[in-house]
Design an enzyme around this catalytic site. Structure first.
Site, short mmCIF file in Angstrom:
data_model
loop_
_atom_site.label_atom_id
_atom_site.label_comp_id
_atom_site.label_asym_id
_atom_site.label_seq_id
_atom_site.Cartn_x
_atom_site.Cartn_y
_atom_site.Cartn_z
N GLU A 67 9.57 9.22 -16.50
CA GLU A 67 8.18 9.63 -16.71
C GLU A 67 7.67 9.20 -18.08
O GLU A 67 6.54 8.75 -18.25
CB GLU A 67 8.04 11.15 -16.56
CG GLU A 67 8.31 11.61 -15.14
CD GLU A 67 8.50 13.12 -15.09
OE1 GLU A 67 7.51 13.83 -14.89
OE2 GLU A 67 9.64 13.58 -15.27
N HIS B 125 0.83 -1.22 0.00
CA HIS B 125 0.00 0.00 0.00
C HIS B 125 0.87 1.27 0.00
O HIS B 125 0.42 2.32 0.46
CB HIS B 125 -0.94 0.05 1.21
CG HIS B 125 -1.64 -1.25 1.49
ND1 HIS B 125 -2.87 -1.56 0.97
CD2 HIS B 125 -1.26 -2.33 2.21
CE1 HIS B 125 -3.23 -2.78 1.38
NE2 HIS B 125 -2.26 -3.26 2.12
N LYS C 233 16.31 22.15 -10.19
CA LYS C 233 15.59 20.94 -10.59
C LYS C 233 16.43 19.96 -11.40
O LYS C 233 17.21 20.35 -12.26
CB LYS C 233 14.36 21.29 -11.43
CG LYS C 233 13.24 21.96 -10.67
CD LYS C 233 12.52 21.05 -9.68
CE LYS C 233 11.70 19.98 -10.35
NZ LYS C 233 10.40 20.42 -10.77
N SER D 83 15.29 22.10 -15.43
CA SER D 83 14.13 22.95 -15.65
C SER D 83 14.61 24.27 -16.21
O SER D 83 15.66 24.78 -15.82
CB SER D 83 13.40 23.17 -14.32
OG SER D 83 12.62 24.36 -14.40
#
Ligand code: ARG
Length: 475
Positions: A307, A173, A300, A294
């Site tokens: 992704e 979970h 970043k 970024s």
């Protein structure tokens, strides 16, 4: 000048140039829109090599059984190689008027070798031809996918070997459950990918029957030798039913289905890498080579490759669904609907290979943050099950009672704002008087993972055995 095309769309003046392949029956060429919806050359040129391979096998067979003269077959076979070198060299002029790769190749062959080219299409049809070409193409992709999977498995084995004893939290979970080893986690993906490779192998074995010689749908009256062409093209045998052979696209669906499941596995791992590389987790550092920055936030470092891999399953499974819908309800035998198979499969194959390669690179380069994994492994009462097991083993308590006692100890630790190993013996004994000092041995995360030696368990010993087993398997 003919006016056969629609007046407000650009029409091709084809009256005089009705298709060379079936011009006998046609007075006029197609409308431009007809050509646009019908032509597949824009994408099926990717099967040029397979098309030429199939045609060369067919020509050799036609000569062997005496349907065409050996000298003509030789001229055809050589000419096909010339056409192939033009295509591979980028000098071939593909024509939409010639619809597809089959007719583009044949028309060019005619220009290259002249009259004998007209004999190549004896005893075959584009229906068995396209089924053959596409099968050959998909078969190569299956081999490539297996190669990509195995390369990724090797990268995972490297990680598993390096981190067979690094501890990290195991989750259920996405809540801390029990400590596991980094190696064990890596090996879970090795297993999944092993099933993926086996699905591709199964599909390959099942699909490996040659459609060539099924002709348009009914077979042919020429004395062809289908075993000969099957063998020349690396098939195990000719497909046994001509109607089925020309209309079957199960092999493409099985490829897409295996690809979908594989992409789903990659997606799950990609999601973990996204989570693990976040500032909140800090379990791994992804390499600069597989990250992006970024344009506005200088701090970043984004896990874009992960992704994108996470997302690829969308288009791959989409292709699977799309082709399933194309095939649904198609009567026997060939219908043009099936021309819609290729773009889906091409796109899915390209993206699966890319995702596998990107994942392999990411896994090879990524650095586990061992102290942070270990700290996370020890937090969240992750050794509560070890404590309960100790009560069962040492005090001969029924597991349910041990579960209850452990629950009270977790509650006590929570109230004190500490973890289980930080409780004193007196704290422990306030919950159950028989607990001894020995309990602290099982509360450490390293002892916890070392104790899980059951087959398939997380202990470093078992992980190393699995790594060794897979090293032998992958050769
Ligand atoms: N371009 C076609 C395809 O991809 C080749 C077969 C065409 N056959 C036909 N009878 N029109 O399916």
């Amino acid at each position: 000048m003919s006016d056969m095309g629609s007046s407000d769309t650009p029409s091709t003046d084809n009256t005089s140039a009705a298709n060379t392949m079936w011009g006998g029956r046609f007075a006029a060429g197609p409308d431009a829109i007809m050509e646009a919806i019908n032509a597949s050359i824009g994408f099926d040129q990717r099967m040029a090599r397979q098309d030429i391979e199939g045609s060369r096998a067919h020509a050799a067979m036609l000569a062997a059984v005496g349907i065409v003269k050996p000298s003509d077959a030789e001229v055809i076979r050589e000419g096909l190689l010339t056409v192939l070198s033009e295509i591979e060299g980028g000098t071939f002029a593909f024509s939409a008027a010639l619809e597809d790769i089959h007719m583009n190749v044949e028309a060019r062959l005619k220009e290259v070798v002249g009259a004998p080219a007209g004999r190549l299409h004896t005893a075959r049809s584009r229906n068995d031809q396209v089924a053959t070409d596409f099968k050959l193409w998909v078969r190569e992709q299956i081999d490539a996918a297996i190669g990509g999977i195995e390369a990724l498995q090797r990268a995972l084995l490297g990680q598993a070997e390096a981190g067979a004893d690094w501890v990290m939290p195991g989750f259920t979970h996405l809540q801390t459950a029990q400590p596991v080893t980094w190696g064990h986690h890596m090996m879970a993906y090795v297993e999944m990918l092993g099933r993926d490779a086996s699905r591709f192998r199964d599909a390959r074995a099942r699909m490996n029957e040659s459609p060539l010689g099924a002709a348009a749908l009914a077979g042919t009256s020429f004395p062809i030798d289908r075993d000969m062409t099957a063998q020349a093209l690396g098939f195990d045998r000719p497909a046994a039913n001509s109607l089925d052979a020309v209309s079957d696209r199960d092999f493409a669906l099985e490829f897409l289905s295996a690809a979908s499941i594989c992409a789903m596995h990659l997606s799950r791992f990609a999601e973990e890498l996204v989570i693990w590389s976040s500032a909140q987790f800090r379990f791994v550092v992804l390499s600069d080579r597989f990250s992006t920055g970024s344009s506005i936030m200088p701090q970043k470092k984004n896990p874009d490759a992960a992704e994108l891999i996470r997302a690829k399953v969308g288009r791959i499974f989409g292709a699977n669904v799309a082709l399933m819908m194309v095939m649904k309800g198609l009567p026997l035998a060939y219908s043009k609907d099936v021309q819609e198979d290729k773009e889906q499969v091409f796109d899915a194959a390209d993206n699966l290979m890319l995702a596998l390669a990107a994942m392999e690179g990411m896994v090879r380069d990524m650095a586990a943050n061992v102290p942070s994994l270990e700290a996370a492994a020890a937090s969240g009462f992750s050794t509560a099950t070890d404590l309960a097991d100790w009560l069962v083993r040492t005090l001969d308590m029924p597991f349910r009672d041990a579960h209850h006692v452990t629950g009270s100890l977790v509650k006590l630790a929570e109230d004190k704002g500490c973890d289980l190993p930080d409780l004193s013996l007196a704290d422990m004994q306030s919950v159950h008087g028989d607990i001894t000092d020995a309990v602290f041995d099982v509360l450490g995360v390293h002892n916890s993972v070392a104790s899980r030696t059951s087959y398939g368990g997380t202990s470093p010993v078992r992980v190393r055995e699995q790594v060794a087993r897979w090293r032998v398997r992958l050769g």
